[in-house]
Design a protein around this motif. Structure first.
Motif, short mmCIF file in Angstrom:
data_model
loop_
_atom_site.label_atom_id
_atom_site.label_comp_id
_atom_site.label_asym_id
_atom_site.label_seq_id
_atom_site.Cartn_x
_atom_site.Cartn_y
_atom_site.Cartn_z
N GLY A 160 57.28 44.77 27.37
CA GLY A 160 57.15 46.01 26.28
C GLY A 160 58.31 47.02 26.03
N PHE A 161 59.25 46.50 26.67
CA PHE A 161 60.60 47.50 26.35
C PHE A 161 61.25 47.00 25.03
N ARG A 162 61.74 47.80 24.20
CA ARG A 162 62.42 47.40 22.98
C ARG A 162 63.86 47.96 23.27
N VAL A 163 64.70 47.46 22.37
CA VAL A 163 66.18 47.68 22.19
C VAL A 163 66.54 48.61 20.91
N ARG A 164 67.61 49.47 21.38
CA ARG A 164 68.22 50.16 20.39
C ARG A 164 69.53 50.45 20.78
N PRO A 165 70.66 50.62 19.84
CA PRO A 165 71.93 51.06 20.10
C PRO A 165 72.17 52.32 20.84
N THR A 166 73.10 52.59 21.56
CA THR A 166 73.59 53.79 21.83
C THR A 166 74.93 54.19 21.70
N LYS A 167 75.47 55.20 21.73
CA LYS A 167 76.89 55.58 21.36
C LYS A 167 77.93 55.18 22.55
N TYR A 168 77.45 54.79 23.51
CA TYR A 168 78.09 54.47 24.69
C TYR A 168 78.65 53.04 24.78
N PHE A 169 79.75 52.87 25.27
CA PHE A 169 80.44 51.63 25.54
C PHE A 169 81.39 51.83 26.69
N PRO A 170 80.86 50.94 27.88
CA PRO A 170 81.87 51.14 28.87
C PRO A 170 83.11 50.32 28.68
N VAL A 171 84.04 51.11 29.42
CA VAL A 171 85.42 50.47 29.17
C VAL A 171 86.15 50.13 30.74
N ALA A 172 87.03 49.47 30.63
CA ALA A 172 87.67 49.07 32.04
C ALA A 172 88.96 48.92 32.02
N ARG A 173 89.77 49.48 33.14
CA ARG A 173 91.21 49.14 33.34
C ARG A 173 91.18 48.37 34.53
N TYR A 174 91.67 47.04 34.36
CA TYR A 174 91.46 46.15 35.70
C TYR A 174 92.84 45.80 36.15
N PHE A 175 92.78 45.57 37.39
CA PHE A 175 94.02 45.39 38.31
C PHE A 175 94.09 43.99 38.83
N SER A 176 93.17 43.10 38.50
CA SER A 176 93.21 41.86 38.71
C SER A 176 92.93 40.91 37.75
N LYS A 177 93.66 39.87 37.27
CA LYS A 177 93.34 39.06 35.83
C LYS A 177 92.33 38.30 36.04
N ARG A 178 91.35 38.23 37.18
CA ARG A 178 90.18 37.74 37.15
C ARG A 178 88.85 38.75 36.70
N HIS A 179 89.55 39.76 36.87
CA HIS A 179 88.21 40.87 36.64
C HIS A 179 88.50 41.38 35.16
N HIS A 180 88.75 40.59 34.15
CA HIS A 180 88.90 41.21 32.95
C HIS A 180 87.44 41.49 32.30
N PRO A 181 87.58 41.97 31.14
CA PRO A 181 86.31 42.63 30.59
C PRO A 181 85.40 41.48 30.25
N ARG A 182 85.60 40.32 29.90
CA ARG A 182 84.73 39.31 29.71
C ARG A 182 84.03 38.83 30.91
N TRP A 183 84.77 38.82 32.09
CA TRP A 183 84.10 38.73 33.40
C TRP A 183 83.12 39.58 33.81
N LEU A 184 83.63 40.90 33.62
CA LEU A 184 82.65 42.03 34.07
C LEU A 184 81.43 42.12 33.16
N TRP A 185 81.60 41.63 31.68
CA TRP A 185 80.38 41.52 30.98
C TRP A 185 79.48 40.54 31.54
N ASP A 186 79.98 39.46 32.17
CA ASP A 186 78.92 38.32 32.79
C ASP A 186 78.46 38.63 33.98
#
Length: 346
Positions: free
Chosen positions: A308-334
């Motif tokens: 029964g939960f529904r979805v709406r957008p927020t103003k938030y967007f997590p960002v990251a500064r990564y220090f290993s090539k494998r921990h890039h934003p797409r990997w974090l998203w997954d």
């Protein structure tokens, strides 16, 4: 205590200040600058007191992240600070930190065309705390305001992980009830078997912050000025779910908030029972909706919608500064699992 070797201090006397980690006695100047800077840019800002500052930066079982630009007179020119988090990434222990309270005294700001005190302080923070290895931050992340995002994107290599959606349920939509064989109880503390539950949950996400009694006690029971309600779900005495509720607001809208959500992957009905408890808490508090923040790539994002939960957008967007090539934003998203417990939002 940082739970690691103290980083080397760095002199920057040519700029009129030194770059270094926090030292005992800095807190009064840090708080004065923090309260003055943030009051000038946020009309809703409430000054932070010393008790809250000590909880945030001295009480965290995962350690402290606090790097400063300080004049010879002890004035705080800039600060880069973070909430340290013990992590499991692909099953291996490491750290990350959530960037918070980053600031620069406007009288020292040099704009975006060349690195100023703020950027130098952040670069010092990366050098001191971040990189590869079990005792360093694999990535630094945050929920930036517009100014911080502009600087972070242009000069500090921050990248967007996702645009954050919000799960919410109302009386009209909510559809979860008690689950047979699952005993839900409201409790006053976190037992040691929380870690056993976490160890069952952790393999379902390749990137997750450690949940254990010391960390959760610090986050929810020791935080000054905030009150949370904790519930456990057990099956035949075994802990199979944990939830934390707070009556408050999100993005200025009064609501009940599910601040923590840790469910045995083999017992999803524990989640149904705990959601039922949390929605009852919401109604008891006189709120119209229950909200949850979860990654939209993890299973409970869809499972919440099935009850029964529904979805709406927020103003938030997590960002990251990564220090290993494998921990890039797409990997974090997954692979990165987080809840409101990982943030400083509630």
């Amino acid at each position: 205590m940082n739970g690691r070797n103290e980083p080397q201090q760095e002199s920057a006397s040519a700029h009129g200040y030194a770059l270094r980690s926090y030292e005992s006695g800095d807190e009064a100047a840090v708080l004065e600058t923090f309260n003055r800077v943030f009051a000038a840019i946020d009309p809703t800002f409430e000054p932070r007191d010393l008790r809250t500052w000590r909880w945030l930066f001295e009480g965290n079982p995962s350690g402290r992240r606090l790097w400063l630009a300080v004049t010879p007179e002890g004035r705080i020119v800039a600060q880069c600070a973070g909430i340290a988090q013990r992590m499991l990434i692909d099953g291996e222990p490491t750290f990350v930190s959530q960037s918070i309270d980053s600031m620069a005294d406007p009288t020292f700001t040099q704009g975006l065309k060349r690195p100023g005190a703020f950027v130098r302080t952040c670069l010092g923070y990366w050098d001191a705390y971040s990189g590869s290895g079990p005792d360093r931050d694999a990535f630094v992340w945050g929920w930036p305001v517009e100014t911080a995002w502009r600087i972070g994107k242009s000069q500090l290599k921050y990248e967007v992980v996702r645009t954050q959606g919000l799960l919410f349920a109302t009386e009209r939509t909510f559809a979860a009830g008690p689950a047979p064989g699952i005993d839900v109880a409201e409790v006053a503390s976190f037992d040691e078997d929380v870690r056993e539950l976490f160890d069952r949950v952790a393999p379902t996400s390749r990137c997750i912050a450690v949940r254990d009694a010391p960390q959760l006690t610090w986050r929810f029971l020791e935080r000054p000025g905030f009150t949370y309600r904790i519930a456990t779900a057990r099956r035949a005495g075994r802990l199979v779910g944990l939830a934390v509720f707070r009556d408050g607001s999100f993005e200025g809208v009064p609501c009940g908030a599910l601040c923590e959500w840790l469910i045995d992957p083999d017992v999803p009905e524990a989640g149904h029972a705990l959601a039922h408890w949390a929605f009852a808490c919401t109604l008891e508090a006189g709120r119209d909706e229950l909200v949850v923040v979860l990654p939209d790539s993890r299973p409970w994002w869809m499972l919440m919608q099935s009850i029964g939960f529904r979805v709406r957008p927020t103003k938030y967007f997590p960002v990251a500064r990564y220090f290993s090539k494998r921990h890039h934003p797409r990997w974090l998203w997954d692979h990165w699992y987080y809840t409101l417990a990982d943030t400083d939002l509630v």
